[in-house]
Enzyme design. Structure first.
Site, PDB file in Angstrom:
ATOM      1  N   LEU A 175      -6.856 -10.970  -8.934  1.00 53.01           N
ATOM      2  CA  LEU A 175      -7.981 -11.549  -9.674  1.00 53.01           C
ATOM      3  C   LEU A 175      -9.224 -10.665  -9.610  1.00 53.01           C
ATOM      4  O   LEU A 175     -10.228 -10.968 -10.227  1.00 53.01           O
ATOM      5  CB  LEU A 175      -8.352 -12.919  -9.089  1.00 53.01           C
ATOM      6  CG  LEU A 175      -7.520 -14.108  -9.527  1.00 53.01           C
ATOM      7  CD1 LEU A 175      -8.103 -15.387  -8.950  1.00 53.01           C
ATOM      8  CD2 LEU A 175      -7.493 -14.201 -11.046  1.00 53.01           C
TER       9      LEU A 175
ATOM     10  N   ILE B 217     -13.222  -6.125  -6.305  1.00 48.37           N
ATOM     11  CA  ILE B 217     -14.357  -5.712  -7.147  1.00 48.37           C
ATOM     12  C   ILE B 217     -15.469  -6.764  -7.052  1.00 48.37           C
ATOM     13  O   ILE B 217     -16.652  -6.433  -7.025  1.00 48.37           O
ATOM     14  CB  ILE B 217     -13.903  -5.524  -8.619  1.00 48.37           C
ATOM     15  CG1 ILE B 217     -12.799  -4.463  -8.700  1.00 48.37           C
ATOM     16  CG2 ILE B 217     -15.068  -5.185  -9.526  1.00 48.37           C
ATOM     17  CD1 ILE B 217     -13.203  -3.094  -8.241  1.00 48.37           C
TER      18      ILE B 217
ATOM     19  N   ASP C 107      -1.403 -19.370   1.146  1.00 48.96           N
ATOM     20  CA  ASP C 107      -0.402 -18.497   1.783  1.00 48.96           C
ATOM     21  C   ASP C 107      -0.299 -18.856   3.256  1.00 48.96           C
ATOM     22  O   ASP C 107      -1.330 -19.024   3.931  1.00 48.96           O
ATOM     23  CB  ASP C 107      -0.821 -17.020   1.705  1.00 48.96           C
ATOM     24  CG  ASP C 107      -0.832 -16.479   0.291  1.00 48.96           C
ATOM     25  OD1 ASP C 107      -0.313 -17.158  -0.608  1.00 48.96           O
ATOM     26  OD2 ASP C 107      -1.385 -15.368   0.097  1.00 48.96           O
TER      27      ASP C 107
ATOM     28  N   GLU D 256       0.584 -16.968   5.765  1.00 50.89           N
ATOM     29  CA  GLU D 256       0.037 -15.953   6.679  1.00 50.89           C
ATOM     30  C   GLU D 256      -1.486 -15.886   6.655  1.00 50.89           C
ATOM     31  O   GLU D 256      -2.092 -15.252   7.511  1.00 50.89           O
ATOM     32  CB  GLU D 256       0.656 -14.573   6.431  1.00 50.89           C
ATOM     33  CG  GLU D 256       0.459 -14.010   5.038  1.00 50.89           C
ATOM     34  CD  GLU D 256       1.663 -14.279   4.141  1.00 50.89           C
ATOM     35  OE1 GLU D 256       2.151 -15.430   4.122  1.00 50.89           O
ATOM     36  OE2 GLU D 256       2.094 -13.338   3.452  1.00 50.89           O
TER      37      GLU D 256
ATOM     38  N   GLN E 182      -9.302 -26.174  -9.525  1.00 51.99           N
ATOM     39  CA  GLN E 182      -9.559 -27.363  -8.697  1.00 51.99           C
ATOM     40  C   GLN E 182      -8.544 -27.459  -7.561  1.00 51.99           C
ATOM     41  O   GLN E 182      -8.893 -27.788  -6.432  1.00 51.99           O
ATOM     42  CB  GLN E 182      -9.469 -28.629  -9.560  1.00 51.99           C
ATOM     43  CG  GLN E 182     -10.580 -28.752 -10.589  1.00 51.99           C
ATOM     44  CD  GLN E 182     -10.485 -30.094 -11.308  1.00 51.99           C
ATOM     45  OE1 GLN E 182     -10.285 -31.126 -10.683  1.00 51.99           O
ATOM     46  NE2 GLN E 182     -10.601 -30.070 -12.618  1.00 51.99           N
TER      47      GLN E 182
ATOM     48  N   CYS F 279      -4.770  18.951  -2.087  1.00 49.80           N
ATOM     49  CA  CYS F 279      -3.812  18.817  -0.992  1.00 49.80           C
ATOM     50  C   CYS F 279      -2.472  19.458  -1.374  1.00 49.80           C
ATOM     51  O   CYS F 279      -2.370  20.674  -1.394  1.00 49.80           O
ATOM     52  CB  CYS F 279      -3.684  17.354  -0.595  1.00 49.80           C
ATOM     53  SG  CYS F 279      -3.245  17.176   1.137  1.00 49.80           S
TER      54      CYS F 279
ATOM     55  N   GLU G  20       8.135  21.742   4.225  1.00 44.90           N
ATOM     56  CA  GLU G  20       8.376  20.345   3.847  1.00 44.90           C
ATOM     57  C   GLU G  20       9.571  20.257   2.891  1.00 44.90           C
ATOM     58  O   GLU G  20      10.308  19.284   2.899  1.00 44.90           O
ATOM     59  CB  GLU G  20       7.114  19.771   3.169  1.00 44.90           C
ATOM     60  CG  GLU G  20       7.266  18.322   2.739  1.00 44.90           C
ATOM     61  CD  GLU G  20       5.993  17.705   2.134  1.00 44.90           C
ATOM     62  OE1 GLU G  20       5.004  18.431   1.909  1.00 44.90           O
ATOM     63  OE2 GLU G  20       6.000  16.486   1.886  1.00 44.90           O
TER      64      GLU G  20
ATOM     65  N   ARG H  12       0.320  16.736   6.556  1.00 46.52           N
ATOM     66  CA  ARG H  12       1.009  17.165   7.764  1.00 46.52           C
ATOM     67  C   ARG H  12       1.057  18.696   7.853  1.00 46.52           C
ATOM     68  O   ARG H  12       1.053  19.267   8.920  1.00 46.52           O
ATOM     69  CB  ARG H  12       2.432  16.591   7.707  1.00 46.52           C
ATOM     70  CG  ARG H  12       3.146  16.482   9.009  1.00 46.52           C
ATOM     71  CD  ARG H  12       4.349  15.545   8.905  1.00 46.52           C
ATOM     72  NE  ARG H  12       3.975  14.179   9.184  1.00 46.52           N
ATOM     73  CZ  ARG H  12       4.118  13.154   8.350  1.00 46.52           C
ATOM     74  NH1 ARG H  12       4.637  13.336   7.152  1.00 46.52           N
ATOM     75  NH2 ARG H  12       3.750  11.942   8.692  1.00 46.52           N
TER      76      ARG H  12
ATOM     77  N   HIS I 213      -9.068  15.886   0.493  1.00 40.70           N
ATOM     78  CA  HIS I 213      -9.109  14.996  -0.675  1.00 40.70           C
ATOM     79  C   HIS I 213     -10.556  14.721  -1.069  1.00 40.70           C
ATOM     80  O   HIS I 213     -11.164  13.783  -0.550  1.00 40.70           O
ATOM     81  CB  HIS I 213      -8.425  13.665  -0.343  1.00 40.70           C
ATOM     82  CG  HIS I 213      -6.947  13.781  -0.203  1.00 40.70           C
ATOM     83  ND1 HIS I 213      -6.092  13.637  -1.265  1.00 40.70           N
ATOM     84  CD2 HIS I 213      -6.170  14.059   0.871  1.00 40.70           C
ATOM     85  CE1 HIS I 213      -4.835  13.800  -0.851  1.00 40.70           C
ATOM     86  NE2 HIS I 213      -4.860  14.061   0.441  1.00 40.70           N
TER      87      HIS I 213
ATOM     88  N   GLU J  13     -11.694  13.320  -3.505  1.00 39.03           N
ATOM     89  CA  GLU J  13     -11.869  12.025  -4.185  1.00 39.03           C
ATOM     90  C   GLU J  13     -12.303  10.916  -3.231  1.00 39.03           C
ATOM     91  O   GLU J  13     -12.891   9.928  -3.652  1.00 39.03           O
ATOM     92  CB  GLU J  13     -10.585  11.618  -4.918  1.00 39.03           C
ATOM     93  CG  GLU J  13      -9.380  11.271  -4.051  1.00 39.03           C
ATOM     94  CD  GLU J  13      -8.486  12.462  -3.713  1.00 39.03           C
ATOM     95  OE1 GLU J  13      -9.002  13.604  -3.674  1.00 39.03           O
ATOM     96  OE2 GLU J  13      -7.292  12.249  -3.467  1.00 39.03           O
TER      97      GLU J  13
END
Ligand code: GLN
Length: 538
Positions: free
Chosen positions: A15, A19, A146, A148, A191, A378, A402, A470, A513, A515
């Protein structure tokens, strides 16, 4: 004393609680208050670090190296503050601390129970996150009802007692669906959600109503009556053209008065700069297209921070950024030009594993040979180094260990020993466990004079950016790479952090990174410069 605003969600997930929370925090921050945020995730994983991006979206890395929920990224981007490990916790972490204490005999022989022990641990963590701030906005993941989520709801209820009603506020985000067949907006699900909350002992002070259609006045009145909130505290949250428009919409909807009334304080946000940036996102002057090469294109959420960082750069340059999503596996099959076409710049994002690697390498070769502005983040930097070694240095089997443990030219390798943020030495071999063995969080780096990176940042001495990887570039090849025209433009205590290519208009690879440090009002300089170059290349 810290004031706490708890944000819960009802009816269904997605929902936009994150934000909503970030927008309320922004309004308070722009009003001059010191604000922090906390996300509580009721799942059992200790953190999202080991979850697949397809499962969970992006893992956001904080400055102190915590792998957190992607909502933490939204928080930082909205309020422009550096958050840390304590700003996100999970059920897994709560149980881990309680069980550790129990094993250490910390409960003096008592029976350990959800109430009070788990709930106390939750309350402690909430208070710790709120310390030294005027406001803490706490977003509870999941939906009311929920199983949990119950211990967290109980903690919220108890905190109201301990901190007093005047220092806590409950905001409930709900959905008002439109039923086309009936031609009506329906309030019943909202409701029911509120009834569920009240059953636990929490009465919301404000409703934020997600809706596709404007809410008529009488419907707002009805909601206020049956959900027992003040009539000015039903806030409509229509779908917005940009997430950054949401705080402005909330203000227009009159959110300031229920907030001020509840806490009995003046709230006067200065949104001038914010508003200009939002205008430049919605109605920009210029337009460019970035080829975004990646492998999880089915789930764009896994690149959330990066796509947001592009929006920040665009907002500050009054430019719309179109993303040409380029599936690296399609590039493998069809070729770089065919997929990238005439995009204005090429971006290869971070990633793990060898799927789609050849396609990314083709995209990088294309950028290098065609002088297209390139930013490799990266893995995008590691592959830029491999591409250079293979096609310029002539090391055909250059690779990252890798992807090929046996390669005779491990351009990207695993360093044996690594000093992490806290000064501890980590051993990193193929046998070390996957969780928590990465170079994570913020490290300083020194850009070399005269480089594009240095130009992007301006003149300060040391810069901090965040890592999550890594492997590292192997310094054994440094001289060869440099002699062949690759510039090692920045390092951090001997680790290679950034590379560039001589005689290319703008080819930059960064091991970190960028960003993760970008926000609307202060875009990351590297990404900003990348977009400037793309604009020049139109
Ligand atoms: N897979 C690479 C590494 O672990 C790059 C990681 C990334 O792009 N975040 O070093």
């Amino acid at each position: 004393m810290t004031k706490y605003i708890f944000v819960t969600g009802g009816v269904l997930s997605s929902l936009g609680k994150g934000i909503t929370s970030a927008s309320i925090a922004t309004i308070l921050k722009q009003s001059g208050f010191s604000v922090s945020m906390l996300k509580i995730d009721p799942y059992l994983n200790v953190d999202p670090g080991t979850m697949s991006p397809l499962e969970h979206g992006e893992v956001f890395v904080t400055a102190d190296g915590a792998e957190t929920d992607l909502d933490i990224g939204h928080y930082e981007r909205f309020i422009g503050t550096t958050l840390s490990a304590k700003n996100n916790f999970t059920t897994g972490q709560v149980y881990q601390s309680v069980l550790k204490k129990e094993r250490e005999g910390g409960y003096l022989g008592k029976t350990i129970q959800v109430v009070p022990h788990i709930v106390d641990e939750i309350k402690d963590r909430i208070r710790r996150a709120g310390k030294e701030h005027e406001f803490l906005i706490v977003e509870l993941g999941g939906t009311v009802g929920d199983i949990e989520g119950l211990p967290f709801m109980e903690a919220i209820r108890e905190l109201k007692h301990e901190l007093d009603n005047s220092n806590t506020m409950n905001i409930h985000v709900t959905l008002i669906p439109y039923l086309a067949a009936a031609g009506e907006l329906k309030t019943k699900p909202a409701q029911h959600g509120v009834q569920e909350l009240r059953r636990i002992g929490i009465t919301p002070h404000m409703l934020v109503c997600r809706t596709e259609r404007p809410l008529p006045k009488d419907l707002k009145r009805k909601l206020a009556m049956f959900c027992d909130v003040n009539s000015d505290a039903v806030i409509e949250a229509n779908d917005a053209a940009s997430i950054y428009q949401v705080p402005l919409n909330f203000i227009k909807e009159g959110i300031l008065s229920p907030l001020s009334n509840h806490f009995n304080i003046k709230i006067k946000p200065n949104m001038e700069k914010w508003e200009t940036l939002v205008k430049q996102i919605i109605l920009p002057k210029d337009e460019i297209t970035i080829a975004f090469v990646g492998k999880y294109l089915e789930l764009k959420e896994s690149y959330k921070s990066l796509t947001e960082a592009l929006i920040h750069a665009g907002a500050n340059l009054n430019t719309k950024i179109n993303i040409n999503w380029c599936d690296s596996e399609r590039i493998e099959d069809v070729g770089a030009y065919e997929i990238i076409g005439n995009s204005d710049a090429i971006l290869v994002a971070g990633g793990f594993g060898n799927r789609g690697i050849d396609g990314k390498l083709k995209a990088i070769k294309y950028a290098r040979e065609n002088e297209t502005p390139y930013l490799g983040i990266c893995l995008g930097m590691q592959l830029a180094v491999i591409e250079y070694a293979r096609n310029v240095l002539g090391l055909e089997d250059a690779n990252s260990i890798e992807f090929d443990k046996e390669t005779s030219n491990p351009l990207i390798y695993l360093i044996d020993e690594f000093i992490d943020q806290s000064g501890d030495t980590q051993l990193r071999t193929h046998k070390s466990p996957m969780g928590g063995t990465m170079r994570l969080g913020e490290y300083p780096f020194n850009p070399k004079d005269g480089t594009k990176i240095k130009k992007a940042y301006g003149n300060n001495e040391v810069y901090f950016e965040r890592h999550r990887h890594r492997y590292e570039v192997n310094p054994f090849y440094k001289t060869n790479l440099e002699n062949a025209g690759m510039i090692i433009s920045g390092d951090s205590n001997g680790l290679i952090e950034t590379v560039e290519i001589k005689d290319h208009p703008w080819f930059v690879g960064v091991q970190f990174h960028p960003e993760f440090t970008s926000n609307l009002e202060k875009p990351n300089p590297i990404i900003l410069n990348f977009i400037k170059e793309a604009l020049n290349n139109r």
